[in-house]
Structure formats: structure tokens, C-alpha cells
Design an enzyme around this catalytic site. Structure first.
Site, PDB file in Angstrom:
ATOM      1  N   LEU A  31      -3.487   0.711  -4.351  1.00  8.71           N
ATOM      2  CA  LEU A  31      -4.739   0.000  -4.598  1.00  8.71           C
ATOM      3  C   LEU A  31      -5.489  -0.309  -3.310  1.00  8.71           C
ATOM      4  O   LEU A  31      -6.712  -0.441  -3.308  1.00  8.71           O
ATOM      5  CB  LEU A  31      -4.460  -1.306  -5.352  1.00  8.71           C
ATOM      6  N   GLY A  32      -4.753  -0.455  -2.220  1.00 13.23           N
ATOM      7  CA  GLY A  32      -5.390  -0.781  -0.948  1.00 13.23           C
ATOM      8  C   GLY A  32      -4.354  -0.806   0.155  1.00 13.23           C
ATOM      9  O   GLY A  32      -3.146  -0.791  -0.096  1.00 13.23           O
ATOM     10  N   ARG A  33      -4.846  -0.856   1.399  1.00 12.24           N
ATOM     11  CA  ARG A  33      -3.915  -0.887   2.515  1.00 12.24           C
ATOM     12  C   ARG A  33      -4.518  -1.677   3.663  1.00 12.24           C
ATOM     13  O   ARG A  33      -5.726  -1.764   3.826  1.00 12.24           O
ATOM     14  CB  ARG A  33      -3.558   0.524   2.963  1.00 12.24           C
ATOM     15  N   THR A  35      -3.224  -3.256   7.907  1.00 13.32           N
ATOM     16  CA  THR A  35      -2.517  -2.829   9.110  1.00 13.32           C
ATOM     17  C   THR A  35      -1.010  -2.799   8.900  1.00 13.32           C
ATOM     18  O   THR A  35      -0.314  -1.888   9.361  1.00 13.32           O
ATOM     19  CB  THR A  35      -2.855  -3.766  10.276  1.00 13.32           C
ATOM     20  N   PHE A  36      -0.502  -3.798   8.179  1.00  8.94           N
ATOM     21  CA  PHE A  36       0.949  -3.932   8.047  1.00  8.94           C
ATOM     22  C   PHE A  36       1.438  -3.858   6.601  1.00  8.94           C
ATOM     23  O   PHE A  36       2.622  -4.031   6.355  1.00  8.94           O
ATOM     24  CB  PHE A  36       1.404  -5.263   8.643  1.00  8.94           C
ATOM     25  N   LYS A  38       0.740  -2.298   2.305  1.00 11.78           N
ATOM     26  CA  LYS A  38       0.065  -1.506   1.295  1.00 11.78           C
ATOM     27  C   LYS A  38       0.237  -2.214  -0.044  1.00 11.78           C
ATOM     28  O   LYS A  38       1.269  -2.831  -0.293  1.00 11.78           O
ATOM     29  CB  LYS A  38       0.665  -0.100   1.219  1.00 11.78           C
ATOM     30  N   VAL A  39      -0.773  -2.116  -0.883  1.00  8.74           N
ATOM     31  CA  VAL A  39      -0.721  -2.751  -2.198  1.00  8.74           C
ATOM     32  C   VAL A  39      -0.741  -1.661  -3.264  1.00  8.74           C
ATOM     33  O   VAL A  39      -1.611  -0.777  -3.245  1.00  8.74           O
ATOM     34  CB  VAL A  39      -1.895  -3.726  -2.403  1.00  8.74           C
ATOM     35  N   LYS A  54       2.645  -5.935  -3.125  1.00  3.61           N
ATOM     36  CA  LYS A  54       2.290  -5.799  -1.710  1.00  3.61           C
ATOM     37  C   LYS A  54       3.551  -5.438  -0.936  1.00  3.61           C
ATOM     38  O   LYS A  54       4.520  -6.196  -0.923  1.00  3.61           O
ATOM     39  CB  LYS A  54       1.696  -7.110  -1.198  1.00  3.61           C
ATOM     40  N   ASP A 151      -9.447 -18.655   5.654  1.00  2.74           N
ATOM     41  CA  ASP A 151     -10.061 -17.324   5.736  1.00  2.74           C
ATOM     42  C   ASP A 151     -10.791 -17.021   4.434  1.00  2.74           C
ATOM     43  O   ASP A 151     -10.634 -15.950   3.844  1.00  2.74           O
ATOM     44  CB  ASP A 151      -9.006 -16.259   6.028  1.00  2.74           C
TER      45      ASP A 151
END
Length: 454
Positions: A31-33, A35-36, A38-39, A54, A151
Site C-alpha cells: 500500500l505504501g513505503r 524509509t524504514f 513498508k505497509v 506495517k 506531526d
């Protein structure tokens, strides 16, 4: 379709190839990535629930300064939060090489992508209000449990399939043990375009007030379609923020303008807290439909009701809780005599039925009874005893802030002589006992002294 694609495209993601992750989850497409991490889209072996996993590489995290504490903070923060507008952490799994955070799946993507897909990159004010009140509700909940997000930005605001908001990514969250001896935070973090001026200037700051500034930037973006301050030069952006050099489009309403102004206050001491917005700001209020919300309560007239000769009850968003004892002369109190009005407000996520039921149970101990009939509000005298003050009535008005959050306003009417001069409280009426009796129904109390217009 997503699950079929998952079955056809199982990938090797650190979870053991085509085998279920630790025997519990089947991993599908990415689904996404970052720096450290991936999902991945995943499915629970037991029950088939769709979730997001995750996957964090331990070696990369341990080899990067500050990343291990960030992962621990994210887990610690999400474990203590259970709210409909906060992305839920289901469980944490680990192998020798990887950490797996199994989370609620938000299928609607993030707020930034949703805005970018719109022709004008902004929302109508009514739609912006719906999104924003959910954000405020989520952050108020977090702050009440000692968690400052730090954030808050559209990329970290996800949406479910129905368009409901889910605050995510608590990697920079501050917990109570993060505070210094002065009760403040000292680590500058977050995204500059959404960070408060005191954070950018690396001063000690209040995490909740910093989140409030970020909310102001998000509200501006929702209404205007662009950032309030150009973030290409951080020093220049910070100067403009301190001078309040921003301009909202002409179509933004005055209540929304005032709200943005209170949130984008460069002075954190006078900046409004998100916790006070739901109870105090008119932009948040929306009337409840009593017919739809309390249909189950309108089951006919009370058999012992006595007609209440006063001004007609307010429209369908109000109820009266009548407080009386034998011998109390209502006609004198509701005539031309001087009266004092004392108010209390609280927010709740309980249903209107549950809230009214709890108020009625409390009334059995405090000397009043709740009556809602087809003809409106009527008096039902209580047997025995005499109240220690000339309490005439307490009205209850419920307003919907954002489902399921309600604002409940209590207005107590008494004779002028029954109000103490010192603190303005009503003689003999047990506000503290009422607080105790309502218990967990109340999410937060809001003092009447704070009810100045925001």
C-alpha cells in the site's frame, strides 16, 4: 476485488513468502513505503478481516540514530488510544529480523491525496467542517490521555471507506514521560509547513498547543486549497507566521475566519486549545433532531404530570429537567421575579437516550425528575422532602458536534436570593454530586467562566 488480488499476488515481504505471517495474516499488495517500513494489505487467517501491516526492518532501524525510540513511541502511543477517529493498532508481532504492526485498514487514502484530486484542491465549508471536527475530536482524546501527536498534517490523516477520518503515524508522539522538569517538550520535530513557530524556533513548548497550530494550518488548507505560509524558506515562513501574514479567500465565513485566527495565534499562551473548541466555538455547533434521536423516549404523557405554565419550551433541540418539591411555588419563580441563570457544559460520546437516562437517575438523588411527553415538557413532582434551595428548573440542550460527540448544556434557573455571592454557585444544588452520578457518561466538563466567544 482487493482480496482476490491479494490471493493472486502474494509477495515475499519479510513475512515468509506465500506462507501466512506467523500463521496469522496473509500479506497482499504493498500500500505504501517509507524509509524504514513498508505497509501491506493483509487478511487475517482467522475471520478474514482486512488489515494493514506495517513491516519494519530491525537492522535498518537499529542502525539509524533515533529510529528505535521512534518505533517504540509509536507503539506505546497507539496502544493507549482507542477512538473512532484514531487509527487502531490491533497487535504487534516480531521476528528476529522484522517488526510487524497490524493496524486498522483505512481504504480511503490520505487527506492530502484526496484534496489533490479535487479541481480546486479544497473542500466546501460544510465538508471541511465535518473533517475538521473529527480531527479535533481525535486530538482532544489524545491530549486527554497525555499524547501529543507533534506531526499533524494531511499526509497523516487517513480516511476510511465512508470518508471518516483516522489520525495515524504516531512516530513523533510525545508521551507524559517525554516532558522535562518544566513540563515542556524540547525536541523540535514535525513538518515545517505545519509546525508551530515556537517549535521551529527550538524553544520549549506545549505539545497540545503545537498540535493546535497544526490544526489551524490544516483548516486553512481545507478552506483555501493552499498553505497559509510559503514553506520554501523556513526563516521567512516563521517571520510571516509571527506577523500573521496570511489571507483567507473571501468566500470563507466569519466564524471560520475567527477560528483560524485563534488557532494560528503565534503566542502559544493565548492560542486556543483544541479541547475547548467543541464546547465553545459556534462553528462547531449543529442542532440535534430530537424526533430522530429520542424517539424511544416519547412514549406518551406521564400519568401524574401537572401542566407547566411557563414560556413554551425551545424548539426540538431542547429538553427541560424539572426540579421541584412539595410546597414549592412555581408561579412565583416563573413570573416577573428576578432570576439568575447558572450553566454547566459537558461533552459526551454517549447517545442522547443514555445521557438523558443518566441525568434522570441522578435526579432521583438530587430531587428532580426528567419528563419528556408528547405535549412537550411537563412537571412531575417528587414525593417527600424539601429542596434546600429555590430551584425552579434545569433545562438540558444537546447539540451534535461530530458523530458521536455531543455537547450538553445545563441551565439551572433559581430565585435571585438562592445564589451565593462568592462563587456564583447555587445554594443547595449538588453540582459535584451530579458530576459523580454522571460518571463515565461525561467525556469532559467545561466551566461556564470560559464561555467567552472564541
Amino acid at each position: 476485488m482487493a482480496m482476490a488480488a491479494m490471493d493472486a499476488r502474494k509477495k515475499k515481504s519479510g513475512g515468509g513468502g506465500g506462507e501466512p505471517l506467523l500463521g496469522k495474516y496473509e500479506l497482499g499488495r504493498m500500500l505504501g513505503r517509507g524509509t524504514f517500513a513498508k505497509v501491506y494489505l493483509a487478511r487475517a487467517v482467522a475471520g478474514g478481516e482486512a488489515v494493514a501491516v506495517k513491516v519494519i526492518d530491525k537492522a535498518e532501524v537499529m542502525g539509524t540514530a533515533g529510529m528505535a525510540p521512534r518505533v517504540l513511541r509509536e507503539v506505546a502511543a497507539m496502544r493507549r488510544l482507542r477512538h473512532p477517529h484514531v487509527l487502531r493498532l490491533h497487535e504487534v508481532l516480531a521476528t528476529r529480523a522484522r517488526i510487524y504492526l497490524v493496524m486498522e485498514l483505512a481504504t480511503g487514502g490520505d487527506l492530502l491525496s484526496r484534496l489533490a484530486a479535487l479541481p480546486r484542491r479544497r473542500l466546501p465549508e460544510s465538508a471541511a467542517r465535518r473533517v475538521f471536527v473529527q480531527l479535533v475530536d481525535a486530538l482532544s482524546y489524545c491530549h486527554a490521555r497525555g499524547v501529543a501527536h507533534r506531526d499533524v498534517k494531511p499526509q497523516n490523516v487517513l480516511l476510511d471507506g465512508d470518508g471518516n477520518l483516522k489520525v495515524s503515524d504516531f512516530g513523533l508522539a510525545a508521551l507524559p514521560d517525554t516532558l522535562r522538569d518544566d513540563g515542556r517538550l524540547h525536541t523540535a520535530c514535525g513538518t515545517p509547513a505545519y509546525a508551530a513557530p515556537e517549535v521551529l524556533r527550538r524553544r520549549a513548548y506545549d505539545g497540545a498547543k503545537a498540535d493546535a497550530w497544526s490544526c489551524g494550518v490544516i483548516l486553512f488548507v481545507l478552506l483555501a486549497g493552499h498553505l497559509p505560509f510559503d514553506d520554501s524558506n523556513i526563516a521567512d515562513m516563521c517571520r510571516k507566521a509571527h506577523r500573521r501574514e496570511y489571507e483567507l479567500p473571501r468566500w470563507v465565513s466569519q466564524p471560520a475566519r475567527r477560528l483560524v485566527s485563534r488557532l494560528l495565534d503565534p503566542n502559544p499562551d493565548t492560542r486556543v486549545a483544541v479541547e475547548s473548541l467543541a464546547a465553545h466555538h459556534p462553528w462547531f455547533k449543529r442542532s440535534l433532531s430530537v424526533d430522530s434521536q429520542l424517539d424511544g423516549l416519547l412514549n406518551g404523557e406521564p400519568e401524574r404530570a401537572v401542566a407547566f405554565q411557563a414560556a413554551p419550551p425551545p424548539p426540538l433541540n431542547a429538553f427541560d429537567i424539572i426540579s421541584m418539591s412539595p410546597g414549592l411555588d412555581l408561579s412565583g419563580l416563573f413570573g416577573e421575579h428576578d432570576k439568575s441563570l447558572r450553566e454547566k457544559r459537558f461533552t459526551t460520546t454517549a447517545s442522547p437516550e443514555k445521557t438523558l437516562e443518566q441525568l434522570g437517575l441522578a435526579g432521583g438523588k438530587l430531587g428532580y425528575v426528567v419528563v419528556v411527553g408528547k405535549k412537550g415538557v411537563e412537571c412531575l413532582p417528587l414525593a417527600g422532602g424539601r429542596l434546600s434551595s429555590g430551584i425552579a428548573a434545569m433545562s438540558v440542550e444537546m447539540s451534535e458536534v461530530a458523530p458521536p460527540l455531543l455537547l450538553v448544556e445545563l441551565r439551572l434557573e433559581v430565585a435571585a436570593g438562592d445564589v451565593d455571592g462568592g462563587d456564583g454557585e447555587v445554594k443547595g444544588f449538588g453540582w459535584e454530586q451530579l458530576r459523580m452520578e454522571l460518571g463515565d457518561v461525561v467525556r469532559a466538563w467545561h466551566s461556564c467562566e470560559d464561555l467567552c466567544e472564541i
